[in-house]
Design an enzyme around this catalytic site. Structure first.
Site, PDB file in Angstrom:
ATOM      1  N   HIS A 214     108.197 -36.604  54.293  1.00  0.00           N
ATOM      2  CA  HIS A 214     108.131 -35.720  53.095  1.00  0.00           C
ATOM      3  C   HIS A 214     108.108 -36.744  51.550  1.00  0.00           C
ATOM      4  CE1 HIS A 214     109.904 -32.216  55.295  1.00  0.00           C
ATOM      5  NE2 HIS A 214     108.817 -32.254  55.550  1.00  0.00           N
ATOM      6  N   HIS A 215     107.781 -38.021  51.801  1.00  0.00           N
ATOM      7  CA  HIS A 215     107.979 -38.816  50.827  1.00  0.00           C
ATOM      8  C   HIS A 215     106.692 -38.253  49.917  1.00  0.00           C
ATOM      9  CE1 HIS A 215     104.326 -40.774  52.461  1.00  0.00           C
ATOM     10  NE2 HIS A 215     104.104 -41.483  51.379  1.00  0.00           N
ATOM     11  N   ARG A 216     105.755 -37.897  50.296  1.00  0.00           N
ATOM     12  CA  ARG A 216     104.643 -37.047  49.436  1.00  0.00           C
ATOM     13  C   ARG A 216     104.544 -35.580  50.080  1.00  0.00           C
ATOM     14  NH1 ARG A 216     104.481 -40.477  45.462  1.00  0.00           N
ATOM     15  NH2 ARG A 216     103.089 -42.193  45.390  1.00  0.00           N
TER      16      ARG A 216
ATOM     17  N   LYS B 164     100.452 -33.304  55.907  1.00  0.00           N
ATOM     18  CA  LYS B 164      98.931 -32.995  56.362  1.00  0.00           C
ATOM     19  C   LYS B 164      98.756 -33.704  57.730  1.00  0.00           C
ATOM     20  CE  LYS B 164      94.900 -31.819  54.889  1.00  0.00           C
ATOM     21  NZ  LYS B 164      94.907 -30.798  56.026  1.00  0.00           N
TER      22      LYS B 164
ATOM     23  N   LYS C 297      98.086 -43.363  57.841  1.00  0.00           N
ATOM     24  CA  LYS C 297      96.835 -43.273  57.629  1.00  0.00           C
ATOM     25  C   LYS C 297      96.740 -42.626  56.012  1.00  0.00           C
ATOM     26  CE  LYS C 297      94.672 -41.408  60.840  1.00  0.00           C
ATOM     27  NZ  LYS C 297      94.276 -40.225  61.881  1.00  0.00           N
TER      28      LYS C 297
ATOM     29  N   LYS D 225     101.713 -33.123  62.155  1.00  0.00           N
ATOM     30  CA  LYS D 225     100.843 -32.772  63.513  1.00  0.00           C
ATOM     31  C   LYS D 225     101.147 -31.635  64.077  1.00  0.00           C
ATOM     32  CE  LYS D 225      96.989 -34.680  64.927  1.00  0.00           C
ATOM     33  NZ  LYS D 225      95.950 -35.509  64.044  1.00  0.00           N
TER      34      LYS D 225
HETATM   35  P1  NAD Z   1      87.063 -32.605  70.209  1.00  0.00           P
HETATM   36  O1  NAD Z   1      87.747 -31.903  70.698  1.00  0.00           O
HETATM   37  O2  NAD Z   1      85.925 -32.215  69.088  1.00  0.00           O
HETATM   38  O3  NAD Z   1      86.113 -33.882  70.926  1.00  0.00           O
HETATM   39  C1  NAD Z   1      86.950 -34.380  71.952  1.00  0.00           C
HETATM   40  C2  NAD Z   1      85.779 -34.799  73.077  1.00  0.00           C
HETATM   41  O4  NAD Z   1      86.348 -35.748  73.903  1.00  0.00           O
HETATM   42  C3  NAD Z   1      85.600 -33.637  73.854  1.00  0.00           C
HETATM   43  O5  NAD Z   1      83.925 -33.133  73.751  1.00  0.00           O
HETATM   44  C4  NAD Z   1      85.952 -33.859  75.162  1.00  0.00           C
HETATM   45  O6  NAD Z   1      85.341 -33.218  76.212  1.00  0.00           O
HETATM   46  C5  NAD Z   1      86.119 -35.159  75.064  1.00  0.00           C
HETATM   47  N1  NAD Z   1      86.773 -35.789  76.274  1.00  0.00           N
HETATM   48  C6  NAD Z   1      87.956 -35.254  76.718  1.00  0.00           C
HETATM   49  N2  NAD Z   1      88.848 -36.054  77.684  1.00  0.00           N
HETATM   50  C7  NAD Z   1      87.689 -36.864  77.821  1.00  0.00           C
HETATM   51  C8  NAD Z   1      87.517 -38.113  78.653  1.00  0.00           C
HETATM   52  N3  NAD Z   1      88.749 -38.334  79.475  1.00  0.00           N
HETATM   53  N4  NAD Z   1      86.875 -39.044  78.738  1.00  0.00           N
HETATM   54  C9  NAD Z   1      85.612 -38.922  77.700  1.00  0.00           C
HETATM   55  N5  NAD Z   1      85.597 -37.776  76.974  1.00  0.00           N
HETATM   56  C10 NAD Z   1      86.813 -36.960  77.007  1.00  0.00           C
HETATM   57  O7  NAD Z   1      87.860 -33.556  69.240  1.00  0.00           O
HETATM   58  P2  NAD Z   1      87.910 -34.458  68.021  1.00  0.00           P
HETATM   59  O8  NAD Z   1      88.202 -33.730  66.725  1.00  0.00           O
HETATM   60  O9  NAD Z   1      86.374 -35.197  67.958  1.00  0.00           O
HETATM   61  O10 NAD Z   1      88.950 -35.570  68.242  1.00  0.00           O
HETATM   62  C11 NAD Z   1      88.685 -36.766  69.101  1.00  0.00           C
HETATM   63  C12 NAD Z   1      89.820 -37.826  68.723  1.00  0.00           C
HETATM   64  O11 NAD Z   1      89.657 -38.121  67.082  1.00  0.00           O
HETATM   65  C13 NAD Z   1      91.386 -37.333  68.723  1.00  0.00           C
HETATM   66  O12 NAD Z   1      92.048 -38.584  69.047  1.00  0.00           O
HETATM   67  C14 NAD Z   1      91.706 -36.946  67.416  1.00  0.00           C
HETATM   68  O13 NAD Z   1      92.937 -36.893  67.327  1.00  0.00           O
HETATM   69  C15 NAD Z   1      90.965 -38.033  66.540  1.00  0.00           C
HETATM   70  N6  NAD Z   1      90.762 -37.518  65.207  1.00  0.00           N
HETATM   71  C16 NAD Z   1      90.087 -36.285  64.911  1.00  0.00           C
HETATM   72  C17 NAD Z   1      89.722 -35.849  63.428  1.00  0.00           C
HETATM   73  C18 NAD Z   1      88.802 -34.748  63.137  1.00  0.00           C
HETATM   74  O14 NAD Z   1      88.762 -34.730  61.819  1.00  0.00           O
HETATM   75  N7  NAD Z   1      88.667 -34.053  63.852  1.00  0.00           N
HETATM   76  C19 NAD Z   1      90.228 -36.940  62.628  1.00  0.00           C
HETATM   77  C20 NAD Z   1      91.041 -38.187  62.901  1.00  0.00           C
HETATM   78  C21 NAD Z   1      90.879 -38.398  64.122  1.00  0.00           C
END
Ligand code: NAD
Length: 484
Positions: A76-78, A82, A106, A118
């Site tokens: 909660h420092h900011r 999110k 991040k 989260k």
């Molecule tokens: P998403 O659900 O859109 O896509 C994830 C994909 O990975 C899916 O297509 C799924 O079928 C596939 N998948 C699942 N298990 C798998 C495996 N064992 N091997 C290969 N593919 C597999 O999710 P996303 O939003 O793209 O998020 C992906 C990662 O990025 C997560 O770690 C998430 O925390 C991180 N992330 C997402 C965002 C965002 O804006 N969406 C931002 C920062 C970080």
């Protein structure tokens, strides 16, 4: 007092079985040990501030199902906090706390003035119809509202694994129904569809940020030549794991930037073509068939062998699926020269030790995938400002540009071509968002790289990113005088 004892790193042997949050703590400890802040302050920065666990009933096809959900607010420092909401069968409290912590660091790295959070719902979205998912999402949101775990000035969720703009629209609608008197209610969640208060450029933001981050790192000869690579993205062979929001967009922008996507790995298998896979064609193939497999211009690798594709020869391995994908067992066989962490926590602590020993460069998640939260911040600003980016200045800038051009044409006696005239147009929302993102990613990379080069004891980019983040958070605590 120096911080070694604040959060001692666990012994090396235990590292691969280490829970995710402990792995984050270990990275934190490595950086904290290099900083001279009071132990108690470092402990406050490390711990998770508050966690809400809920089990709620939803009627699914006539039966009542009890569904588990979490929301963790790490810092909660900011304010607001999110962080995304994840729908996954394997999600649990420890994972959510770890991901919330990563969000705190991040946000600090990319100078977004938020704490980290989260959320998670323990379901496999593939097992539910759209209408059922809507009911689950609205019910989960209601639980968050009741406990003050959501709100434009408190805690602002966003999409993550298994969720997207559709879920965010349901969340915003539910919140607005409960808080009709909150003028900033639309800012209770980001990643909404543009028609429902979203910002243009949010959907592709994380993937685009990954591209900007990689492009910046690859532009430095002193960083890439020791890896045996030439500077620049052109011709670099990339393997992508996860072809979802982040993986697909990162692949698309990297390909447009000159990289060659040689393999894409999904949950049900992989496709491989050493000469390159056309990202848009593969995307189209999945839209038509429901899977990337049997894409006709690449070899299909079955599900049982899919993880071996992580070990194929390439320049850049880009995990964009889930955490702990590169670990002590496969790290010795990874052939990539760069591991670009588009996912959160894709490399375990033990896996990273091996990669670093082998001279592989790791671009850390808390920097590389920050594009989503950067543009979420822009969306939140738009929502609380109640005005679209570019609305005030677009016409004014176009007129000014026009007057300048007319002056130059008069003075030189030459006219601009139709293509050159395109340059006259004023900024629109998507261009402003993208240039804001580009600038942020470049600035963040330079801050981290500077620490990596100059700070004593910093030996990898992840530690540099953590040092950068902890420094900023500690200063925020001091500035705010948060400790009575
Ligand atoms: P998403 O659900 O859109 O896509 C994830 C994909 O990975 C899916 O297509 C799924 O079928 C596939 N998948 C699942 N298990 C798998 C495996 N064992 N091997 C290969 N593919 C597999 O999710 P996303 O939003 O793209 O998020 C992906 C990662 O990025 C997560 O770690 C998430 O925390 C991180 N992330 C997402 C965002 C965002 O804006 N969406 C931002 C920062 C970080």
């Amino acid at each position: 007092m120096a911080a070694e004892a604040a959060v001692a790193a666990p012994p090396a042997l235990e590292r691969d079985t280490m829970p995710f949050f402990e792995s984050v703590n270990r990275n934190f400890a490595k950086a904290a040990a290099l900083l001279d802040y009071p132990r108690g302050l470092l402990e406050q920065i490390r711990v998770c501030r508050r966690v809400y666990y809920v089990q709620f009933p939803v009627r699914i096809r006539g039966e009542i199902q009890v569904i588990e959900g979490w929301r963790a607010e790490h810092s909660h420092h900011r304010l607001p906090c999110k962080g995304g909401i994840r729908y996954s069968e394997t999600v649990g409290q420890e994972e959510i706390m770890a991901l919330a912590a990563l969000m705190t660091f991040k946000c600090a790295v990319v100078n977004v003035p938020f704490g980290g959070a989260k959320g998670g719902v323990k379901i496999n979205p593939r097992n539910y119809t759209e209408e059922e998912l809507e009911r689950i999402t609205r019910r989960y949101t209601t639980e968050l509202i009741q406990k003050n775990f959501i709100g434009p000035s408190l805690d602002v969720p966003a999409p993550d694994y298994g969720t997207g703009p559709r879920e965010m629209a349901w969340i915003a609608d539910t919140y607005m129904a409960f808080r009709p008197d909150d003028i900033n209610a639309l800012g209770c969640v980001t990643g909404k569809p543009v028609e429902q208060g979203g910002v243009r450029g949010r959907t592709e933001a994380t993937g685009l940020g990954v591209y900007f981050g990689l492009r910046e790192a690859l532009s430095l000869p002193e960083l890439v030549r020791p890896l045996g690579l030439e500077p620049g993205l052109e011709g670099k062979r990339v393997i992508i794991q996860g072809f979802g929001n982040v993986g697909y967009h990162a692949a698309k922008f990297l390909q447009e930037g000159g990289a060659v996507i040689t393999a894409v790995i999904e949950w049900d298998g992989a496709v491989y073509n050493p000469n390159g896979i056309d990202v848009e064609e593969l995307h189209q193939h999945r839209r038509e068939t429901g899977s990337i497999l049997y894409y006709p211009k690449a070899k299909t690798i079955p599900m049982e062998e899919r993880d071996s594709v992580l070990e194929y020869d390439c320049d850049i391995l880009l995990p964009a699926a889930l955490e702990s994908q590169i670990h002590r067992h496969n790290a010795p066989r990874i052939k990539a020269k760069i591991v670009a962490e588009a996912a959160n926590g894709p490399t375990t602590a033990a896996g990273e030790d091996i990669l670093l020993q082998r001279g592989i460069l790791v671009l850390p998640d808390i920097f590389l995938n920050a594009g989503g939260v950067v543009v979420s911040y822009f969306e939140w600003l738009k929502n609380i400002a109640h005005v679209r980016f570019g609305r005030l200045e677009k016409r004014f800038e176009e007129r000014t540009n026009q007057q300048l051009v007319e002056l130059v044409e008069r003075l030189t006696g030459k006219s601009l071509s139709a293509t050159e005239r395109q340059l006259l147009r004023g900024p629109d929302e998507v261009s402003l968002v993208r240039s804001g993102l580009e600038d942020t990613m470049i600035a963040a990379f330079n801050e981290i790289y500077d620490i990596y080069k100059t700070r004593k004891g910093v030996q990898d980019l992840r530690t540099a990113a953590f040092v950068c983040a902890i420094d900023k958070i500690a200063k925020a605590y001091f500035q705010l005088g948060i400790f009575p």
